[in-house]
Design an enzyme around this catalytic site. Structure first.
Site, mmCIF file in Angstrom:
data_model
loop_
_atom_site.group_PDB
_atom_site.id
_atom_site.type_symbol
_atom_site.label_atom_id
_atom_site.label_comp_id
_atom_site.label_asym_id
_atom_site.label_seq_id
_atom_site.Cartn_x
_atom_site.Cartn_y
_atom_site.Cartn_z
ATOM 1 N N LYS A 167 33.054 34.925 38.898
ATOM 2 C CA LYS A 167 31.685 35.876 39.377
ATOM 3 C C LYS A 167 32.066 36.337 40.761
ATOM 4 O O LYS A 167 31.984 37.212 41.139
ATOM 5 C CB LYS A 167 30.532 35.269 39.353
ATOM 6 C CG LYS A 167 30.316 34.784 37.732
ATOM 7 C CD LYS A 167 28.711 34.665 37.671
ATOM 8 C CE LYS A 167 28.488 34.889 36.174
ATOM 9 N NZ LYS A 167 27.172 34.667 35.488
ATOM 10 N N LYS A 185 34.945 36.401 27.823
ATOM 11 C CA LYS A 185 33.942 35.967 27.201
ATOM 12 C C LYS A 185 32.720 37.194 27.162
ATOM 13 O O LYS A 185 32.617 37.984 28.026
ATOM 14 C CB LYS A 185 33.308 34.944 27.997
ATOM 15 C CG LYS A 185 31.980 34.239 27.759
ATOM 16 C CD LYS A 185 31.542 33.335 28.664
ATOM 17 C CE LYS A 185 30.559 33.689 30.056
ATOM 18 N NZ LYS A 185 29.325 33.122 29.824
ATOM 19 N N LYS A 209 26.184 38.858 29.394
ATOM 20 C CA LYS A 209 25.094 39.764 29.249
ATOM 21 C C LYS A 209 25.084 40.650 30.358
ATOM 22 O O LYS A 209 24.871 41.643 30.544
ATOM 23 C CB LYS A 209 23.813 39.130 29.103
ATOM 24 C CG LYS A 209 23.232 37.886 30.187
ATOM 25 C CD LYS A 209 21.916 37.579 30.197
ATOM 26 C CE LYS A 209 21.909 36.151 29.654
ATOM 27 N NZ LYS A 209 22.598 35.141 30.848
HETATM 28 N N1 AQP Z 1 30.196 34.178 24.985
HETATM 29 C C1 AQP Z 1 29.491 33.228 24.828
HETATM 30 N N2 AQP Z 1 29.920 32.425 23.828
HETATM 31 C C2 AQP Z 1 29.329 31.395 23.427
HETATM 32 N N3 AQP Z 1 28.134 30.817 24.309
HETATM 33 C C3 AQP Z 1 27.583 31.665 25.264
HETATM 34 N N4 AQP Z 1 26.737 31.492 26.332
HETATM 35 C C4 AQP Z 1 26.825 32.523 27.297
HETATM 36 N N5 AQP Z 1 27.955 33.499 26.890
HETATM 37 C C5 AQP Z 1 28.457 32.704 25.684
HETATM 38 C C6 AQP Z 1 25.880 30.500 26.284
HETATM 39 O O1 AQP Z 1 24.802 31.123 26.593
HETATM 40 C C7 AQP Z 1 23.627 30.054 27.512
HETATM 41 C C8 AQP Z 1 23.118 30.603 28.398
HETATM 42 O O2 AQP Z 1 24.201 31.065 29.394
HETATM 43 P P1 AQP Z 1 23.614 31.635 30.992
HETATM 44 O O3 AQP Z 1 22.391 32.628 30.715
HETATM 45 O O4 AQP Z 1 23.012 30.414 31.578
HETATM 46 O O5 AQP Z 1 24.792 32.361 31.519
HETATM 47 P P2 AQP Z 1 26.193 32.311 31.089
HETATM 48 O O6 AQP Z 1 26.770 31.241 30.530
HETATM 49 O O7 AQP Z 1 26.989 32.870 32.522
HETATM 50 O O8 AQP Z 1 26.068 33.639 30.108
HETATM 51 P P3 AQP Z 1 26.124 35.250 30.333
HETATM 52 O O9 AQP Z 1 25.689 35.915 29.027
HETATM 53 O O10 AQP Z 1 27.772 35.427 30.511
HETATM 54 O O11 AQP Z 1 25.303 35.567 31.644
HETATM 55 P P4 AQP Z 1 25.621 36.199 32.782
HETATM 56 O O12 AQP Z 1 26.300 37.423 32.328
HETATM 57 O O13 AQP Z 1 24.355 36.510 33.648
HETATM 58 O O14 AQP Z 1 26.737 35.285 33.679
HETATM 59 C C9 AQP Z 1 24.894 28.953 27.824
HETATM 60 O O15 AQP Z 1 24.743 27.747 27.183
HETATM 61 C C10 AQP Z 1 26.131 29.502 27.653
HETATM 62 O O16 AQP Z 1 27.174 28.440 27.307
#
Ligand code: AQP
Length: 334
Positions: A113, A196, A199
């Site tokens: 990030k 990965k 969002k």
């Molecule tokens: N691509 C993924 N595959 C499987 N699991 C995923 N998770 C996120 N992306 C994937 C799981 O979703 C939960 C919530 O995640 P988060 O909102 O705390 O942040 P993150 O892991 O960083 O998810 P994002 O979507 O990538 O959000 P941003 O873009 O804001 O950083 C967690 O349990 C995560 O493992």
């Protein structure tokens, strides 16, 4: 009894990876005597640039996604982290004093990030895993269902809990177990099978949002990156084909089967034949969630009622934990 705790950031609308890697498993964990606490981690969401005017709305949207996916407030407490933010932030400070910087330096999420501008990244982004550890330890969670990407943060949480217990001479904090469940523990971007699905990734075409319409889902899958080969005959044939592997994984997870079973069905077929089937399946599984979210979001006050009840329950668990932490640490009038 298992005490399950997990959360998602209201950084944007949820995407398919959030659903398959985490949310769907949260729903399955309800019942069986488990106590479930599902948090919308809005204090984490401010660690990257964000729109203050949108934060509360995103918090309600994520709550609506939890509910629409099947998290039932009768069985689970749903709350916004900031509603118990005083306790989360206070515990974070205490455990920050026993978190080694060397360990934080190894966190891949921070590296991803912060990118090339790590020097300019905020302290909050760097300390994100410490706040996450506080989120979990405050509730003495026994199990934390997450996607593969969060495993490293869970390891740090376990480390910090063990350090605290050792330093203050009491097995006080529960050492939480990560639960990484199902076929789709790491859903990858539709544009690049080595990244990965996320969002907050720049390209909306890289992900399927839980709010996408059937047409948008079909278009994103049609344009998803693939390779020129037909689908392989065996799971081993997916090696070094990250995009094919990802689409097969998504299909397996959505249909509740294994990659081997999907390969058996589509062996030797072209993506042009496979992709429409994947679109139909995705729409069939995501469509009802999208529809429910729409209904729920039409009544934001009802979402607030659920969040308020969840916060009250969360506080009733967290406050005694923090009190005992302060006593163990020797604070005056703890
Ligand atoms: N691509 C993924 N595959 C499987 N699991 C995923 N998770 C996120 N992306 C994937 C799981 O979703 C939960 C919530 O995640 P988060 O909102 O705390 O942040 P993150 O892991 O960083 O998810 P994002 O979507 O990538 O959000 P941003 O873009 O804001 O950083 C967690 O349990 C995560 O493992």
């Amino acid at each position: 009894m298992k005490r399950i705790l997990s959360g998602m950031q209201p950084t944007n609308r949820l995407q398919l990876g959030n659903y398959l890697g985490a949310l769907r498993n949260w729903v399955d964990l309800q019942g069986n005597g488990n106590q479930c606490l599902y948090c919308v981690v809005d204090m984490h969401a401010i660690t990257m640039p964000y729109d203050a005017a949108q934060l509360a709305t995103s918090t309600r949207e994520v709550t609506a996604a939890y509910l629409a996916a099947g998290v039932d407030p009768k069985h689970s407490s749903i709350f916004a982290q900031s509603a118990v933010g005083d306790l989360h932030a206070e515990l974070m400070w205490y455990i920050a004093t026993m978190t080694q910087i060397g360990k934080l330096d190894r966190m891949t999420q921070f590296k991803d990030k912060a990118g090339k501008n790590a020097e300019k990244a905020g302290l909050g982004l760097y300390a994100y895993p410490v706040l996450m550890a506080a989120d979990i330890l405050l509730y003495q969670a026994t199990h934390v269902p997450v996607g593969e990407d969060q495993k490293q943060h869970l390891e740090l949480t376990r480390d910090v809990a063990a350090t605290f217990n050792h330093r203050y001479g009491k097995e006080f904090f529960t050492i939480p177990e990560p639960m990484i469940m199902g076929e789709a523990t790491r859903v990858m971007s539709l544009r690049d099978g080595t990244q990965k699905m996320s969002k907050s990734a720049e390209s909306d075409m890289s992900r399927i949002n839980l709010t996408d319409t059937a047409e948008v889902i079909a278009d994103k899958i049609k344009r998803a990156k693939t390779d020129p080969l037909p689908l392989p005959e065996t799971v081993d044939g997916l090696k070094d084909r990250p995009e094919a592997d990802n689409l097969i994984t998504i299909y397996a997870a959505l249909s509740g089967t294994t990659k081997a079973a999907v390969i058996a069905e589509f062996a030797g077929k072209q993506f042009s034949e496979f992709k429409p089937k994947l679109s139909d399946l995705t729409v069939a599984k995501i469509g009802p969630i999208t529809e429910k979210m729409r209904h729920l979001l039409a009544e934001p006050k009802e979402i607030d009622v659920i969040l308020e009840a969840g916060a009250e329950k969360a506080r009733s668990i967290a406050a005694p934990t923090l009190k005992e932490v302060k006593q163990l640490m020797g604070f005056w009038k703890a």
